[in-house]
Motif scaffolding. Structure first.
Motif, PDB file in Angstrom:
ATOM      1  N   ILE A  88       0.838  -1.467  -0.186  1.00  0.00           N
ATOM      2  CA  ILE A  88      -0.237  -0.088   0.103  1.00  0.00           C
ATOM      3  C   ILE A  88       0.938   1.301  -0.008  1.00  0.00           C
ATOM      4  O   ILE A  88       0.500   2.176  -0.723  1.00  0.00           O
ATOM      5  N   CYS A  89       1.915   1.296   0.889  1.00  0.00           N
ATOM      6  CA  CYS A  89       2.890   2.411   0.984  1.00  0.00           C
ATOM      7  C   CYS A  89       3.886   2.038   0.069  1.00  0.00           C
ATOM      8  O   CYS A  89       4.769   1.315   0.438  1.00  0.00           O
ATOM      9  N   VAL A  90       4.377   2.785  -0.872  1.00  0.00           N
ATOM     10  CA  VAL A  90       5.422   2.794  -1.787  1.00  0.00           C
ATOM     11  C   VAL A  90       5.997   3.962  -1.962  1.00  0.00           C
ATOM     12  O   VAL A  90       5.409   5.186  -2.414  1.00  0.00           O
ATOM     13  N   THR A  91       7.468   4.172  -1.640  1.00  0.00           N
ATOM     14  CA  THR A  91       8.237   5.296  -1.969  1.00  0.00           C
ATOM     15  C   THR A  91       8.570   5.482  -3.510  1.00  0.00           C
ATOM     16  O   THR A  91       8.252   4.481  -4.064  1.00  0.00           O
ATOM     17  N   ASN A  92       9.437   6.726  -3.750  1.00  0.00           N
ATOM     18  CA  ASN A  92       9.847   6.772  -5.015  1.00  0.00           C
ATOM     19  C   ASN A  92      11.025   5.612  -5.320  1.00  0.00           C
ATOM     20  O   ASN A  92      11.118   5.115  -6.438  1.00  0.00           O
ATOM     21  N   THR A  93      11.776   5.150  -4.489  1.00  0.00           N
ATOM     22  CA  THR A  93      12.875   4.390  -4.526  1.00  0.00           C
ATOM     23  C   THR A  93      12.884   3.131  -3.585  1.00  0.00           C
ATOM     24  O   THR A  93      13.533   3.142  -2.559  1.00  0.00           O
ATOM     25  N   PRO A  94      11.965   2.431  -3.585  1.00  0.00           N
ATOM     26  CA  PRO A  94      11.550   1.438  -2.515  1.00  0.00           C
ATOM     27  C   PRO A  94      12.603   0.244  -2.638  1.00  0.00           C
ATOM     28  O   PRO A  94      13.141   0.086  -3.733  1.00  0.00           O
ATOM     29  N   LEU A  95      13.032  -0.087  -1.623  1.00  0.00           N
ATOM     30  CA  LEU A  95      14.164  -1.264  -1.352  1.00  0.00           C
ATOM     31  C   LEU A  95      13.522  -2.523  -1.925  1.00  0.00           C
ATOM     32  O   LEU A  95      12.434  -2.935  -1.541  1.00  0.00           O
ATOM     33  N   CYS A  96      14.232  -3.230  -2.662  1.00  0.00           N
ATOM     34  CA  CYS A  96      13.608  -4.494  -3.069  1.00  0.00           C
ATOM     35  C   CYS A  96      13.823  -5.572  -2.110  1.00  0.00           C
ATOM     36  O   CYS A  96      14.524  -5.646  -1.312  1.00  0.00           O
ATOM     37  N   PRO A  97      12.782  -6.616  -2.135  1.00  0.00           N
ATOM     38  CA  PRO A  97      12.757  -7.688  -0.940  1.00  0.00           C
ATOM     39  C   PRO A  97      13.946  -8.262  -0.729  1.00  0.00           C
ATOM     40  O   PRO A  97      14.453  -8.551   0.560  1.00  0.00           O
ATOM     41  N   ILE A  98      14.468  -8.705  -1.568  1.00  0.00           N
ATOM     42  CA  ILE A  98      15.845  -9.479  -1.565  1.00  0.00           C
ATOM     43  C   ILE A  98      17.033  -8.669  -0.949  1.00  0.00           C
ATOM     44  O   ILE A  98      17.735  -9.380  -0.049  1.00  0.00           O
ATOM     45  N   ALA A  99      17.160  -7.500  -1.362  1.00  0.00           N
ATOM     46  CA  ALA A  99      18.073  -6.850  -0.611  1.00  0.00           C
ATOM     47  C   ALA A  99      17.729  -6.408   0.987  1.00  0.00           C
ATOM     48  O   ALA A  99      18.503  -6.485   1.761  1.00  0.00           O
ATOM     49  N   ALA A 100      16.564  -6.291   0.987  1.00  0.00           N
ATOM     50  CA  ALA A 100      16.019  -6.269   2.617  1.00  0.00           C
ATOM     51  C   ALA A 100      16.439  -7.409   3.172  1.00  0.00           C
ATOM     52  O   ALA A 100      17.024  -7.365   4.542  1.00  0.00           O
ATOM     53  N   PHE A 101      15.963  -8.695   2.676  1.00  0.00           N
ATOM     54  CA  PHE A 101      16.443  -9.891   3.349  1.00  0.00           C
ATOM     55  C   PHE A 101      17.922 -10.029   3.418  1.00  0.00           C
ATOM     56  O   PHE A 101      18.381 -10.710   4.788  1.00  0.00           O
ATOM     57  N   ASN A 102      18.702  -9.573   2.396  1.00  0.00           N
ATOM     58  CA  ASN A 102      20.015  -9.762   2.547  1.00  0.00           C
ATOM     59  C   ASN A 102      20.684  -9.216   4.018  1.00  0.00           C
ATOM     60  O   ASN A 102      21.525  -9.816   4.762  1.00  0.00           O
ATOM     61  N   MET A 103      20.194  -7.907   3.858  1.00  0.00           N
ATOM     62  CA  MET A 103      20.628  -6.995   5.216  1.00  0.00           C
ATOM     63  C   MET A 103      20.321  -7.606   6.331  1.00  0.00           C
ATOM     64  O   MET A 103      21.072  -7.869   7.335  1.00  0.00           O
ATOM     65  N   CYS A 104      18.903  -8.075   6.464  1.00  0.00           N
ATOM     66  CA  CYS A 104      18.470  -8.751   7.832  1.00  0.00           C
ATOM     67  C   CYS A 104      19.347 -10.026   8.088  1.00  0.00           C
ATOM     68  O   CYS A 104      19.766 -10.254   9.301  1.00  0.00           O
ATOM     69  N   ASN A 105      19.767 -10.852   7.218  1.00  0.00           N
ATOM     70  CA  ASN A 105      20.413 -12.089   7.290  1.00  0.00           C
ATOM     71  C   ASN A 105      21.968 -11.737   7.912  1.00  0.00           C
ATOM     72  O   ASN A 105      22.595 -12.258   8.461  1.00  0.00           O
ATOM     73  N   VAL A 106      22.602 -10.686   7.169  1.00  0.00           N
ATOM     74  CA  VAL A 106      23.840 -10.441   7.104  1.00  0.00           C
ATOM     75  C   VAL A 106      23.825  -9.869   8.746  1.00  0.00           C
ATOM     76  O   VAL A 106      25.008  -9.919   9.600  1.00  0.00           O
ATOM     77  N   ALA A 107      22.989  -9.082   9.170  1.00  0.00           N
ATOM     78  CA  ALA A 107      22.806  -8.676  10.405  1.00  0.00           C
ATOM     79  C   ALA A 107      22.535  -9.601  11.560  1.00  0.00           C
ATOM     80  O   ALA A 107      22.987  -9.496  12.913  1.00  0.00           O
ATOM     81  N   GLY A 108      22.227 -10.696  11.269  1.00  0.00           N
ATOM     82  CA  GLY A 108      21.968 -11.826  12.111  1.00  0.00           C
ATOM     83  C   GLY A 108      20.503 -11.895  12.856  1.00  0.00           C
ATOM     84  O   GLY A 108      20.838 -12.212  14.223  1.00  0.00           O
ATOM     85  N   ILE A 109      19.476 -11.260  12.520  1.00  0.00           N
ATOM     86  CA  ILE A 109      18.314 -11.178  13.217  1.00  0.00           C
ATOM     87  C   ILE A 109      18.129 -12.462  14.078  1.00  0.00           C
ATOM     88  O   ILE A 109      18.250 -13.612  13.553  1.00  0.00           O
TER      89      ILE A 109
END
Length: 469
Positions: free
Chosen positions: A267-288
Motif C-alpha cells: 500500500i505504501c510505496v516510496t519513489n525508490t523502494p528497496l527490493c525484498p531480496i536486498a532487505a532480506f540480505n541485510m537482515c540475514n547479514v545482521a543476524g536477526i
C-alpha cells in the motif's frame, strides 16, 4: 524468473501398487537424522559434500550472486549462535556447462554456480540448515545428499544400506508422510540434441521408467502414499553433475517467498523502494534472532522492517522517517504489516535521525535501551545533495554523540548493516566508507564489505559494522 542454466528436467512420480496407505497424520517435517560432530585429520582428503544447494535465479544478470554465501552464512550464524564456525562450510560448483552452444562468460558463470555442493564437515545439524534456508532469500532449495553411484540401482542399494529413509517406514516417525520422486539430467547426460536448448525443459519417459525400476526396492519400504502435487517428502535423482556420478537426494527445505513484500504488492510505496531480496540480505547479514530489537533510521516504506518481521516475528522494530504522512503514510505502512499477518513496528517515528530527541524517542519505544541491530538503506541521491556529509556519516555522528552522553543507540556486540553507493570515479575506502576516526567515535569497526554492481557507473556496497560500545 528467468532460468539461469541449461537443463533438461525429467520429472516422474512413482506409486508401487503395494503402497496404498492414505495420509492421516497431516503435513509435518520428518525426524531428521543427526550427524555427530567429526574431526578431520590434517592430511586427510576433504570430506564429501553432504548438501546440494540450488540458488534462486536472477531477473538481472549478476545482480545478487555475490550475496548468496554471505546471506546463507549469516542466517546459519543467527540460527546456531556462537557454535557456528563459518570456515566449516565449503562451496563447490555442481554444474559445468559443456554444450555445443557458446555463451558469454558471465552467463557461463551463472550456469555453473546455479547449483553448488556444500560440505559442512559434520559441524551443522540438519534442523539448523532447514531454519537457515527458510529465511534465506537467495536459496531456492537445499537437498540432503543420500547416496552417489554410477547406476540408479547403486543409488537405491546405498540408500537402503545407510537407512537414509528409515523414518518413512511403517512404524517410524513419518510412516504416513506422502512422497514423490523426480529425476533431473544435466549437460551431456541429457538427451542428445536437447542439450542445445539452453534454458528449456524436456522430459523422457524412457528415463523415468528406468529410474522407477531401479529405485523400486527402496520405495517399497515407504509406508505413506504418493502425492504428485504437494508431498511431504520430495526425493530427487540428479544426473550429469560435476562429480560424475548419479546422486540421490532428499529435499530438506525451500527458501522464503519474498515476493509477498514486493513494492508492487504494498500500500505504501516510496519513489525508490528497496527490493525484498536486498532487505532480506541485510537482515540475514545482521543476524536477526529471537526478540531482536531493530532500528531503521531511514525507514521509508519499511522494507527492511517487513523483511525482519517475516524472518523473526518476535522482533521489536522501530522506524524513523523524516518525510511527512503525505509522502510516506504511516497508517498505510501498518496496513502493509497487518494485511500480511506480520508483527507491526513498535513505533514509526516522524523525525530526523540526526536529532538527539528523535533517537531518544526511538530508544524509549523499546524500554529506553540501545538497539541490538540497526539495519538501513540510507537515502543517497536525495539528502546528500543538500548536506555537506553523507547520510551514513550523519548517523554515525549522532551515534557518537549518544555514546559520549552515555546513551548508546547500538548495544555492545550489536551490528549496523547498510548499503553504501559508490559512483564512477570514487574510491570506496577513501571516498565512501566512513573514516576510522568517525567509526571510533561511534564505537564501530568494519566487519564485512561486499560490492554489488548496479550498472557500469554505479555500485552499492553491503557493509556490516560491529559495535564495541
Amino acid at each position: 524468473m528467468m532460468l539461469l542454466f541449461h537443463v533438461d528436467v525429467i520429472s516422474f512420480h512413482i506409486q508401487p501398487s503395494a503402497i496404498t496407505r492414505s495420509l492421516s497424520l497431516g503435513r509435518k517435517l520428518r525426524a531428521f537424522r543427526k550427524r555427530p560432530l567429526q574431526s578431520q585429520a590434517e592430511n586427510s582428503p576433504p570430506p564429501s559434500p553432504d548438501l546440494l544447494i540450488h540458488w534462486k535465479g536472477e531477473g538481472i544478470e549478476g545482480y545478487s550472486m555475490q550475496f548468496r554465501h554471505i546471506e546463507f552464512e549469516g542466517a546459519l550464524a543467527a540460527v546456531m549462535g556462537a557454535s557456528f564456525d563459518r570456515t566449516c562450510l565449503r562451496f563447490s560448483d555442481a554444474l559445468s556447462y559443456n554444450g555445443s552452444v557458446e555463451m558469454p562468460e558471465s552467463k557461463l558463470l551463472r550456469f555453473n554456480q546455479a547449483m553448488q555442493y556444500v560440505t559442512t564437515g559434520g559441524q551443522v545439524d540438519q534442523e539448523s540448515i532447514v531454519a537457515a534456508v527458510k529465511r534465506s532469500s537467495l536459496v531456492h532449495a537445499v537437498y540432503e545428499i543420500i547416496s552417489e553411484a554410477d547406476t540408479y540401482e547403486g543409488l537405491a542399494e546405498h540408500a537402503v544400506l545407510n537407512d537414509a529413509f528409515a523414518d518413512m517406514r511403517p512404524g517410524e516417525a513419518n510412516e504416513n508422510s506422502t512422497w514423490c520422486v523426480r529425476v533431473r539430467h544435466y549437460g551431456q547426460r541429457s538427451d542428445g540434441e536437447k542439450e542445445k536448448r539452453y534454458g528449456y525443459r524436456a522430459r523422457s519417459l524412457t528415463k523415468e521408467k528406468e529410474a522407477l525400476r531401479a529405485l523400486t526396492p527402496l520405495l517399497k519400504q515407504f509406508g505413506g502414499r504418493v502425492d504428485l502435487d504437494d508431498p511431504d517428502c520430495k526425493i530427487y535423482v540428479f544426473d550429469g553433475l560435476t562429480r560424475g556420478k548419479a546422486l540421490l537426494a532428499r529435499r530438506m527445505a525451500t527458501g522464503p517467498s519474498v515476493s509477498v513484500i514486493a513494492p508492487n504488492t504494498r500500500i505504501c510505496v516510496t519513489n525508490t523502494p528497496l527490493c525484498p531480496i536486498a532487505a532480506f540480505n541485510m537482515c540475514n547479514v545482521a543476524g536477526i534472532r529471537h526478540d531482536s530489537s531493530i532500528l531503521d533510521p531511514f525507514a521509508g516504506s519499511c522494507a527492511t522492517l517487513l523483511a525482519a518481521a517475516m524472518i523473526e516475528p518476535s522482533c521489536q522494530t522501530v522506524g524513523i522517517e523524516i518525510a511527512h504522512d503525505g509522502l510516506v503514510n504511516r497508517n498505510d505502512i501498518r496496513k502493509d504489516f497487518t494485511s500480511r499477518d506480520l508483527t507491526e513496528p513498535v513505533s514509526l517515528i516522524h523525525g530526523d535521525c540526526t536529532d538527539a530527541g528523535t533517537r531518544r524517542a526511538a530508544r524509549e519505544a523499546i524500554g529506553n535501551k540501545p538497539f541490538d541491530l540497526i539495519i538501513t538503506d540510507p537515502p543517497y541521491g536525495i539528502r546528500e545533495s543538500k548536506l555537506a556529509v553523507t547520510p551514513i556519516n550523519e548517523l554515525l555522528r549522532g551515534m557518537a554523540h549518544d555514546r559520549e552522553a552515555g546513551s548508546p543507540l547500538l548495544a555492545q556486540g550489536g551490528k549496523l548493516v547498510c548499503f553504501l553507493p559508490c559512483q564512477e570515479g570514487e574510491d570506496f575506502d577513501s571516498d565512501v566508507l566512513p573514516s576510522k576516526d568517525l567509526l571510533g567515535q561511534a564505537g564501530l569497526y568494519v566487519e564485512l564489505v561486499k560490492e554489488q554492481p548496479l550498472n557500469e557507473k554505479l555500485s552499492r556496497w553491503l557493509v556490516s559494522f560491529n559495535s564495541i560500545c
